[in-house]
Every structure is written in C-alpha cells, then in structure tokens.
Design a protein around this motif. Sequence first.
Motif, PDB file in Angstrom:
ATOM      1  N   GLU A   1     -13.731  -0.624  44.929  1.00  0.00           N
ATOM      2  CA  GLU A   1     -14.799  -0.007  44.143  1.00  0.00           C
ATOM      3  C   GLU A   1     -14.446   1.431  43.793  1.00  0.00           C
ATOM      4  O   GLU A   1     -14.678   1.891  42.675  1.00  0.00           O
ATOM      5  CB  GLU A   1     -16.116  -0.046  44.925  1.00  0.00           C
ATOM      6  N   ALA A   2     -13.882   2.168  44.753  1.00  0.00           N
ATOM      7  CA  ALA A   2     -13.496   3.553  44.495  1.00  0.00           C
ATOM      8  C   ALA A   2     -12.407   3.632  43.435  1.00  0.00           C
ATOM      9  O   ALA A   2     -12.425   4.513  42.571  1.00  0.00           O
ATOM     10  CB  ALA A   2     -13.034   4.221  45.792  1.00  0.00           C
ATOM     11  N   ILE A   3     -11.452   2.719  43.499  1.00  0.00           N
ATOM     12  CA  ILE A   3     -10.394   2.693  42.489  1.00  0.00           C
ATOM     13  C   ILE A   3     -10.989   2.401  41.118  1.00  0.00           C
ATOM     14  O   ILE A   3     -10.633   3.039  40.120  1.00  0.00           O
ATOM     15  CB  ILE A   3      -9.328   1.637  42.851  1.00  0.00           C
ATOM     16  N   ARG A   4     -11.922   1.446  41.063  1.00  0.00           N
ATOM     17  CA  ARG A   4     -12.543   1.105  39.784  1.00  0.00           C
ATOM     18  C   ARG A   4     -13.275   2.310  39.187  1.00  0.00           C
ATOM     19  O   ARG A   4     -13.137   2.613  37.992  1.00  0.00           O
ATOM     20  CB  ARG A   4     -13.522  -0.059  39.974  1.00  0.00           C
ATOM     21  N   LEU A  29     -23.896  -0.728  42.251  1.00  0.00           N
ATOM     22  CA  LEU A  29     -24.067  -1.647  43.377  1.00  0.00           C
ATOM     23  C   LEU A  29     -25.508  -1.629  43.863  1.00  0.00           C
ATOM     24  O   LEU A  29     -26.227  -0.638  43.697  1.00  0.00           O
ATOM     25  CB  LEU A  29     -23.134  -1.250  44.520  1.00  0.00           C
ATOM     26  N   THR A  30     -25.937  -2.702  44.480  1.00  0.00           N
ATOM     27  CA  THR A  30     -27.288  -2.770  45.020  1.00  0.00           C
ATOM     28  C   THR A  30     -27.352  -2.074  46.374  1.00  0.00           C
ATOM     29  O   THR A  30     -26.338  -1.886  47.046  1.00  0.00           O
ATOM     30  CB  THR A  30     -27.745  -4.224  45.185  1.00  0.00           C
ATOM     31  N   THR A  31     -28.555  -1.720  46.765  1.00  0.00           N
ATOM     32  CA  THR A  31     -28.738  -1.088  48.072  1.00  0.00           C
ATOM     33  C   THR A  31     -28.260  -2.014  49.184  1.00  0.00           C
ATOM     34  O   THR A  31     -27.655  -1.565  50.164  1.00  0.00           O
ATOM     35  CB  THR A  31     -30.223  -0.736  48.279  1.00  0.00           C
ATOM     36  N   ARG A  32     -28.512  -3.310  49.037  1.00  0.00           N
ATOM     37  CA  ARG A  32     -28.077  -4.266  50.071  1.00  0.00           C
ATOM     38  C   ARG A  32     -26.554  -4.276  50.197  1.00  0.00           C
ATOM     39  O   ARG A  32     -26.020  -4.278  51.305  1.00  0.00           O
ATOM     40  CB  ARG A  32     -28.586  -5.666  49.744  1.00  0.00           C
ATOM     41  N   GLN A  33     -25.849  -4.290  49.062  1.00  0.00           N
ATOM     42  CA  GLN A  33     -24.390  -4.281  49.102  1.00  0.00           C
ATOM     43  C   GLN A  33     -23.863  -3.029  49.799  1.00  0.00           C
ATOM     44  O   GLN A  33     -22.933  -3.092  50.608  1.00  0.00           O
ATOM     45  CB  GLN A  33     -23.830  -4.352  47.681  1.00  0.00           C
ATOM     46  N   THR A  55     -23.406   7.656  44.682  1.00  0.00           N
ATOM     47  CA  THR A  55     -22.369   7.371  43.689  1.00  0.00           C
ATOM     48  C   THR A  55     -22.159   5.870  43.550  1.00  0.00           C
ATOM     49  O   THR A  55     -22.037   5.344  42.441  1.00  0.00           O
ATOM     50  CB  THR A  55     -21.053   8.062  44.077  1.00  0.00           C
ATOM     51  N   LEU A  56     -22.106   5.167  44.680  1.00  0.00           N
ATOM     52  CA  LEU A  56     -21.946   3.718  44.632  1.00  0.00           C
ATOM     53  C   LEU A  56     -23.121   3.051  43.924  1.00  0.00           C
ATOM     54  O   LEU A  56     -22.955   2.072  43.195  1.00  0.00           O
ATOM     55  CB  LEU A  56     -21.811   3.156  46.049  1.00  0.00           C
ATOM     56  N   ARG A  57     -24.299   3.602  44.110  1.00  0.00           N
ATOM     57  CA  ARG A  57     -25.494   3.007  43.505  1.00  0.00           C
ATOM     58  C   ARG A  57     -25.587   3.330  42.019  1.00  0.00           C
ATOM     59  O   ARG A  57     -25.689   2.435  41.174  1.00  0.00           O
ATOM     60  CB  ARG A  57     -26.724   3.527  44.242  1.00  0.00           C
ATOM     61  N   ALA A  58     -25.532   4.626  41.660  1.00  0.00           N
ATOM     62  CA  ALA A  58     -25.780   5.033  40.277  1.00  0.00           C
ATOM     63  C   ALA A  58     -24.561   4.885  39.382  1.00  0.00           C
ATOM     64  O   ALA A  58     -24.677   4.475  38.231  1.00  0.00           O
ATOM     65  CB  ALA A  58     -26.271   6.484  40.246  1.00  0.00           C
TER      66      ALA A  58
END
Length: 385
Positions: A189-192, A127-131, A120-123
């Motif tokens: 990020e979750a809030i966004r 966000l990048t994998t590194r982040q 979810t964070l990626r797609a």
Amino acid sequence: MGTTPFDPAVVRSLAPDVLAILVRRGAGFAAGEDAVQEALVEAWRTWPDDPPRDPKAWLVTVAWRRLVDATRSEVSRREREERVDARPAPGPAASTDDSLQLYFLCAHPSLTPSSAAALTLRAVGGLTTRQIAEAYLVPEATMAQRISRAKRTVSEQRLDRPGDVATVLRTLYLVFNEGYSGDLDLASEAIRMTRQLAAAVDHPEISGLLALMLLHHARRDARTAPDGSLVPLAEQDRTQWDTAAITEGVAILQLALSRDRLGEFQAQAAIAALHADARAFNATDWVQVVEWYDELVRLTQNPVAQLNRVVALAQADGARAGLAALAELDDSLPRFSAVAAHLHEMDGDLALAARLYAEAATKATSTAERDHLVRQAARLNAATR
C-alpha cells in the motif's frame, strides 16, 4: 467508450482526487472523507457487475450526494447548505495541487506519527477502518477513534498552506515499515501511494523513497524462513530476490541522484542498491556502503544510521575498526548490544559475544528478533563448551 473493469487498487487510488474535489467545493475534510468512504463501499458493491465508464466522475457524484444528504440531516442545515451547494454535476478532476494537499494534511505535524499513518491510509489510500485496524492488530473501535481524532485535528487546518514533503515521506515510510498482517499488505500500500505521489510531484526525495521501498521490498521473500524465523542478510538466498523490483528501484534512484539534490531517502536507497547489486554478501562493496552511510549521517545525524555505519565499517576495515567506532556511540541505542555481539564474534571473542546476544534478546522489540538473538547466543555457547 467502454466500461472500466473492476480493480480494487484502481478504486483506492482515486480516493485522494475525489476527496480533493469535495474539499475544493467547500466540504469539510472530515465530512468529505466520510462521504468518499461511503462512495468507495458502494463502488465495491456495484462495480464488479456494473462498472462505470468514468470511475472518478462516478465516485465524485456518489460522494457528493452522500455529503449533501448528510448535510441536510443536520440541525445546521441552512448554514451548511450555503457552503455546500446542492448536487452540482461532476466537475473536472482535481488538480495535482489539490490532491497533493491531502498528503500534506494527512501528515500534518500536529498529528502523532501513528495517527498520521492511519489517516493517510484512510483518506489517501482509500482503505476502510476495518482494514487498517486489522493491519495494525488493534480493535476496529480503537482505530475508528484514532482516525476520528485525527480528522477533527486536521479539519481545523487550511488546505492552501504550503506542505512539508519531508513529513509526508516520513509518514509513507512509517506505513511501509509497519510490516504485513492479515489481508492488507501495508508495504505494498505504501509503495502504491508513493508511486501516486511521485507521478504527481517531481521531487528527487520522493523518487528516492520509492526506490528505497522497491529495493527493500525486493528482498522480502528471503527475509524469513518457512518457520517464520529471521534470515540475516548474509544468509539470505539471493535467488529469491525480486530482480524486476531491483532493476526498477535502481533506475529510479539513478535518475534521482542525477538531479544533484541529495536527501536522506536517496542515501538510504543507494545503500540498499549496493546490497542488491552484490551477488553474495562478501562481494558487497562495503567501502562504498560506508561512504553512503557517511552521507546519511551528515544529512540526518541519526544515531541508528551511525550504528549501521559501524557494522558496514567492520565489514570494510575489520572488527577492530568497528569496535573502535562503536565505542564512540551511546550504549543505550536500540540494537547496540546486538551490534556489539556481532563485532565481538567477528573478532573471535565468542564467550563475550554470546553474553551480548543474550542481553540483546531481552531488549528485542519483536518476537522474531528475540528468538533470532537467543539462537545466536545458544549457538556460540555451544561452540565454547
């Protein structure tokens, strides 16, 4: 029309719509997501000096070109080019249903919770994998493998199947609760992402989760002391709470509750709102808190909610009432010993409370929690000498 100033948050917020357009045009999820990530990296490189007039169209064009280039390099070029046509002009933005399906796909029940959160964070989050790896404190290669496995899993799923909003919300809440590390604030990020979902879908539980996140996040600065130690709710400096976030969270919650479709996140948000509304810990409306925990337990049968209800009941009706309710629960529950210690301290049995705090410390899941419980045990041991 003027150009759009570079804003990393805006760039990331466009990721799900761009991916939805690619998938709708026939791209596979994994290939499409890789192409979107490459387009985002290019945006980070070029937009600060040369921002586009239409950011989404720019991302779609670049991502599609990356996808076509990658497709042409495969051995199965002819087969794939029948499905992925060459370089169409940027089309209209994805519909709400298209982008919403990405939330459902990334939170698919076939994925583990941790994999669903990472994907979810990626797609969706862009966000990048590194982040993501830095946020979860794991090597980048480990996170890359986790995300690759997740993408392979969901690539076999269809985008036109009904999704489960509850699963999506649990995934977003898991991201929110992961904490804060490195340069990436997972709670923010979750809030966004939840704001984005709430803007696309009219559902009271989505609003309930957004309200809950805002109300919890509002107390963030007061939760730890300068040395990093935990500060219990009763001892927090409430002047450090973010009143703007509290006001927004309460307003969102009130609108959700007016729909009369109560869900677990609305109930949790109502509890958080009662804490946020109190000028001091002792001024909290504990009777209402217990009533909302009753609703939450009825909705979820969650043993953690039952344990938290015991704490609220002790504040409302006294330590003996809390201890009686605690005796009805499974003593293997996480934090059972810590709650028992707190209630026995309230009841005046400091020696027993000290032993239970020390026992709870051995079961703590974080260093900060363990250190807090050790300090509580030491404090009571000193008081009983």
